[in-house]
Motif scaffolding. Structure first.
Motif, PDB file in Angstrom:
ATOM      1  N   GLY A  10       0.835  -1.196   0.000  1.00  0.00           N
ATOM      2  CA  GLY A  10       0.000   0.000   0.000  1.00  0.00           C
ATOM      3  C   GLY A  10       0.870   1.247   0.000  1.00  0.00           C
ATOM      4  N   LEU A  11       0.276   2.381  -0.295  1.00  0.00           N
ATOM      5  CA  LEU A  11       0.979   3.671  -0.266  1.00  0.00           C
ATOM      6  C   LEU A  11       0.295   4.600   0.715  1.00  0.00           C
ATOM      7  N   SER A  12       1.081   5.175   1.629  1.00  0.00           N
ATOM      8  CA  SER A  12       0.541   6.164   2.550  1.00  0.00           C
ATOM      9  C   SER A  12       0.390   7.502   1.835  1.00  0.00           C
ATOM     10  N   LEU A  13      -0.765   8.135   1.996  1.00  0.00           N
ATOM     11  CA  LEU A  13      -0.990   9.448   1.380  1.00  0.00           C
ATOM     12  C   LEU A  13      -0.579  10.591   2.293  1.00  0.00           C
ATOM     13  N   SER A  14       0.017  10.273   3.438  1.00  0.00           N
ATOM     14  CA  SER A  14       0.629  11.319   4.254  1.00  0.00           C
ATOM     15  C   SER A  14       1.954  11.686   3.591  1.00  0.00           C
ATOM     16  N   ALA A  15       2.240  12.963   3.489  1.00  0.00           N
ATOM     17  CA  ALA A  15       3.426  13.414   2.749  1.00  0.00           C
ATOM     18  C   ALA A  15       4.704  13.199   3.555  1.00  0.00           C
ATOM     19  N   THR A  16       5.078  11.950   3.745  1.00  0.00           N
ATOM     20  CA  THR A  16       6.260  11.607   4.540  1.00  0.00           C
ATOM     21  C   THR A  16       7.553  12.129   3.930  1.00  0.00           C
ATOM     22  N   ALA A 264      -4.938 -15.957   6.862  1.00  0.00           N
ATOM     23  CA  ALA A 264      -5.986 -14.989   6.538  1.00  0.00           C
ATOM     24  C   ALA A 264      -5.609 -13.570   6.932  1.00  0.00           C
ATOM     25  N   ILE A 265      -4.529 -13.411   7.698  1.00  0.00           N
ATOM     26  CA  ILE A 265      -4.110 -12.068   8.084  1.00  0.00           C
ATOM     27  C   ILE A 265      -2.773 -11.724   7.426  1.00  0.00           C
ATOM     28  N   LYS A 266      -2.628 -10.471   7.059  1.00  0.00           N
ATOM     29  CA  LYS A 266      -1.396  -9.995   6.451  1.00  0.00           C
ATOM     30  C   LYS A 266      -0.744  -8.965   7.371  1.00  0.00           C
ATOM     31  N   VAL A 267       0.543  -9.163   7.657  1.00  0.00           N
ATOM     32  CA  VAL A 267       1.278  -8.254   8.534  1.00  0.00           C
ATOM     33  C   VAL A 267       2.058  -7.272   7.658  1.00  0.00           C
ATOM     34  N   LEU A 268       1.731  -5.990   7.796  1.00  0.00           N
ATOM     35  CA  LEU A 268       2.244  -4.961   6.888  1.00  0.00           C
ATOM     36  C   LEU A 268       2.879  -3.802   7.663  1.00  0.00           C
ATOM     37  N   PRO A 269       4.186  -3.802   7.833  1.00  0.00           N
ATOM     38  CA  PRO A 269       4.841  -2.666   8.498  1.00  0.00           C
ATOM     39  C   PRO A 269       4.919  -1.461   7.575  1.00  0.00           C
ATOM     40  N   GLY A 270       5.116  -0.301   8.157  1.00  0.00           N
ATOM     41  CA  GLY A 270       5.420   0.875   7.348  1.00  0.00           C
ATOM     42  C   GLY A 270       6.885   0.821   6.949  1.00  0.00           C
ATOM     43  N   LEU A 271       7.174   0.981   5.670  1.00  0.00           N
ATOM     44  CA  LEU A 271       8.554   1.012   5.177  1.00  0.00           C
ATOM     45  C   LEU A 271       8.903   2.450   4.811  1.00  0.00           C
ATOM     46  N   TYR A 272       9.643   3.110   5.699  1.00  0.00           N
ATOM     47  CA  TYR A 272      10.066   4.500   5.513  1.00  0.00           C
ATOM     48  C   TYR A 272      11.402   4.465   4.785  1.00  0.00           C
ATOM     49  N   PHE A 273      11.369   4.671   3.479  1.00  0.00           N
ATOM     50  CA  PHE A 273      12.578   4.492   2.678  1.00  0.00           C
ATOM     51  C   PHE A 273      13.113   5.813   2.124  1.00  0.00           C
ATOM     52  N   SER A 368      14.713   2.164   5.718  1.00  0.00           N
ATOM     53  CA  SER A 368      15.688   1.607   4.781  1.00  0.00           C
ATOM     54  C   SER A 368      16.273   2.747   3.950  1.00  0.00           C
ATOM     55  N   VAL A 369      17.590   2.826   3.940  1.00  0.00           N
ATOM     56  CA  VAL A 369      18.282   3.934   3.281  1.00  0.00           C
ATOM     57  C   VAL A 369      19.300   3.379   2.289  1.00  0.00           C
ATOM     58  N   GLY A 370      19.228   3.818   1.029  1.00  0.00           N
ATOM     59  CA  GLY A 370      20.219   3.359   0.064  1.00  0.00           C
ATOM     60  C   GLY A 370      19.718   3.401  -1.362  1.00  0.00           C
ATOM     61  N   THR A 371      20.320   2.561  -2.192  1.00  0.00           N
ATOM     62  CA  THR A 371      19.948   2.465  -3.609  1.00  0.00           C
ATOM     63  C   THR A 371      18.753   1.521  -3.757  1.00  0.00           C
ATOM     64  N   VAL A 372      18.263   1.394  -4.992  1.00  0.00           N
ATOM     65  CA  VAL A 372      17.172   0.466  -5.267  1.00  0.00           C
ATOM     66  C   VAL A 372      17.549  -0.949  -4.842  1.00  0.00           C
ATOM     67  N   ASP A 373      18.765  -1.370  -5.170  1.00  0.00           N
ATOM     68  CA  ASP A 373      19.212  -2.719  -4.798  1.00  0.00           C
ATOM     69  C   ASP A 373      19.267  -2.902  -3.280  1.00  0.00           C
ATOM     70  N   PHE A 391       4.066  -4.394   2.843  1.00  0.00           N
ATOM     71  CA  PHE A 391       4.405  -3.172   3.575  1.00  0.00           C
ATOM     72  C   PHE A 391       3.588  -2.003   3.056  1.00  0.00           C
ATOM     73  N   ILE A 392       3.612  -0.921   3.821  1.00  0.00           N
ATOM     74  CA  ILE A 392       3.031   0.350   3.399  1.00  0.00           C
ATOM     75  C   ILE A 392       4.183   1.267   3.049  1.00  0.00           C
ATOM     76  N   ALA A 393       4.216   1.728   1.827  1.00  0.00           N
ATOM     77  CA  ALA A 393       5.303   2.577   1.346  1.00  0.00           C
ATOM     78  C   ALA A 393       5.188   3.975   1.941  1.00  0.00           C
ATOM     79  N   LEU A 394       6.271   4.391   2.606  1.00  0.00           N
ATOM     80  CA  LEU A 394       6.368   5.731   3.199  1.00  0.00           C
ATOM     81  C   LEU A 394       7.601   6.404   2.592  1.00  0.00           C
ATOM     82  N   PRO A 395       7.465   7.040   1.436  1.00  0.00           N
ATOM     83  CA  PRO A 395       8.628   7.668   0.790  1.00  0.00           C
ATOM     84  C   PRO A 395       9.214   8.764   1.668  1.00  0.00           C
ATOM     85  N   GLY A 396      10.549   8.796   1.788  1.00  0.00           N
ATOM     86  CA  GLY A 396      11.209   9.791   2.620  1.00  0.00           C
ATOM     87  C   GLY A 396      12.181  10.646   1.840  1.00  0.00           C
ATOM     88  N   GLY A 397      12.444  11.837   2.365  1.00  0.00           N
ATOM     89  CA  GLY A 397      13.490  12.682   1.807  1.00  0.00           C
ATOM     90  C   GLY A 397      13.042  13.654   0.745  1.00  0.00           C
TER      91      GLY A 397
END
Length: 434
Positions: A10-16, A264-273, A368-373, A391-397
């Motif tokens: 998923g994608l968070s619509l909060s402007a992280t 039946a349950i999915k565990v989805l952390p926020g990934l602040y990348f 997570s900080v770094g390149t795509v790889d 995970f829930i995508a939390l774009p950073g920077g």
């Protein structure tokens, strides 16, 4: 890992990406945050990448941290935002956040079913009990965690009963007989409990796609029990792989004890990348995002999160388990407090290391900080280790970090068979395979 198992994203619509000093960048686009068109564009970008859902957190209070040098002013009502986005998208799920502590269940059941109809079966409910904001709803103090979760359990039960009170099958539209609806299938729920008394039925029928998926983020013992008993997906705070494996294993065990299929349950952390073309650029983005947090502010945050005051110690002083305060004292978030307690007990870090922790400078997300790889390898490692289902995508920077995520990282996940190349269905239930 099963051969056909894929990530749920998923994608968070909060402007992280505007956190910290990110909004001050000339290319931040911060002026666009007040217009719905900005979020519609983000929603379309996420749908083009075939993401499972969009997510929006909610705040029912304005804290001092939201004002001043932060590009934040609280939150518009996410359910209203998603109603607008529903008209501009076709398949991506729309997971709104609504508190069970400060709302009546009848209104919430109606709002969510309305969003489900407006989006043609794409609504999801992130159930929160709230940790602040009581003063905006009366003179009573914030209820205890135990009371909030007891109320949330009954609240959720009432909402589900209301959704079932007016089944879709009740709409028959028989022109020949002149019968539009079968009144015998629309029933009152006559609920009377410790917190709510609701007669019903709901004012509109259920959608043909089925019931609305439930999301929850409880990570304390009480929260885990609640989440594992009702949630289709669980938003988890897990700053490291080890805590992720422990949490997911425990939640699946609890789900089984509740008579549910653990799958039946999915565990989805926020990934602040923080993504960039080079590691150096990525680390600079991360550093810049937290540069506004002085040592004094970090100490204040630590005290709020854990009740621990380290301001009298040097930065190189080791923090040990015997320095931890009483675990039963009131704190802002028991989830974040427990994560910090485990970290300190296991590693005996320095004061400086504690003040740099995600629970202190952020909200205990996986960072997570770094390149795509680099980021791709972390995702795969946690997925294969059984720490996550997605995970829930939390774009950073910066917005550039988000652009790299969509244009370079997502195609890599698709190429490796870890994510879909096209939607198989058109509802949130279909995306979640429930």
């Amino acid at each position: 890992m099963a051969a056909n198992r894929q990530l749920c994203i998923g994608l968070s619509l909060s402007a992280t990406w505007m956190k910290g000093d990110g909004w001050r960048r000339s290319d931040s686009g911060v002026e666009k945050m007040g217009a719905i068109d900005y979020y519609i564009d983000l929603a379309k970008m996420a749908e083009k990448a075939k993401l499972d859902f969009l997510f929006k957190a909610d705040y029912l209070y304005v804290s001092p941290q939201m004002l001043g040098d932060s590009a934040n002013f609280g939150s518009p009502d996410p359910t209203m935002m998603f109603a607008a986005i529903a008209r501009e998208t076709e398949r991506i799920g729309l997971v709104t956040t609504i508190s069970t502590t400060f709302n009546p269940p009848y209104v919430v059941a109606r709002q969510l079913q309305s969003l489900h109809w407006l989006s043609n079966g794409r609504a999801g409910w992130n159930i929160v009990t709230s940790i602040e904001g009581a003063e905006n709803f009366g003179d009573s103090p914030m209820p205890s965690p135990q009371e909030r979760y007891a109320k949330a359990m009954e609240f959720t039960d009432v909402v589900r009963k209301l959704w079932e009170s007016f089944p879709n099958e009740a709409i028959v539209i028989d022109r020949e007989s002149g019968i539009f609806s079968d009144k015998d299938k629309v029933t009152s729920i006559h609920h009377s409990g410790d917190f709510f008394s609701v007669r019903g039925p709901l004012t509109l029928p259920a959608h043909t796609s089925g019931s609305i998926p439930l999301f929850q983020a409880g990570a304390s013992d009480t929260g885990r029990n609640f989440a594992s008993s009702i949630a289709d997906a669980i938003f988890a705070a897990m700053p490291d792989l080890e805590s992720g494996v422990e949490l997911r294993t425990d939640l699946r065990r609890r789900a089984k004890e509740h008579g549910r299929d653990p799958n039946a349950i999915k565990v989805l952390p926020g990934l602040y990348f923080f993504l960039a073309e080079t590691r150096e650029e990525a680390h600079e983005l991360h550093k810049s995002a937290h540069a506004h947090l002085s040592v004094e502010r970090r100490h204040a945050s630590l005290k709020s999160v854990l009740g621990l005051d380290l301001s009298s110690f040097e930065l190189d002083h080791c923090v040990t388990a015997d320095m931890l305060p009483d675990p039963n004292q009131p704190v802002r978030s028991r989830t974040h407090a427990e994560l910090l307690r485990r970290y300190i007990t296991k590693y005996e870090p320095t004061v400086e290391e504690v003040l740099a922790r995600p629970e202190v400078v952020g909200s205990a997300h996986w960072v997570s900080v770094g390149t795509v790889d680099d980021v791709l390898n972390e995702i795969i490692q946690r997925f294969e280790a059984g720490a996550i289902d997605g995970f829930i995508a939390l774009p950073g920077g910066s917005e550039e970090s988000m652009k790299i995520f969509f244009e370079k990282l997502m195609p890599q996940l698709v190429e490796r068979g870890l994510f879909r190349s096209k939607y198989a269905g058109s509802t949130l239930r279909a995306h979640l395979a429930i």
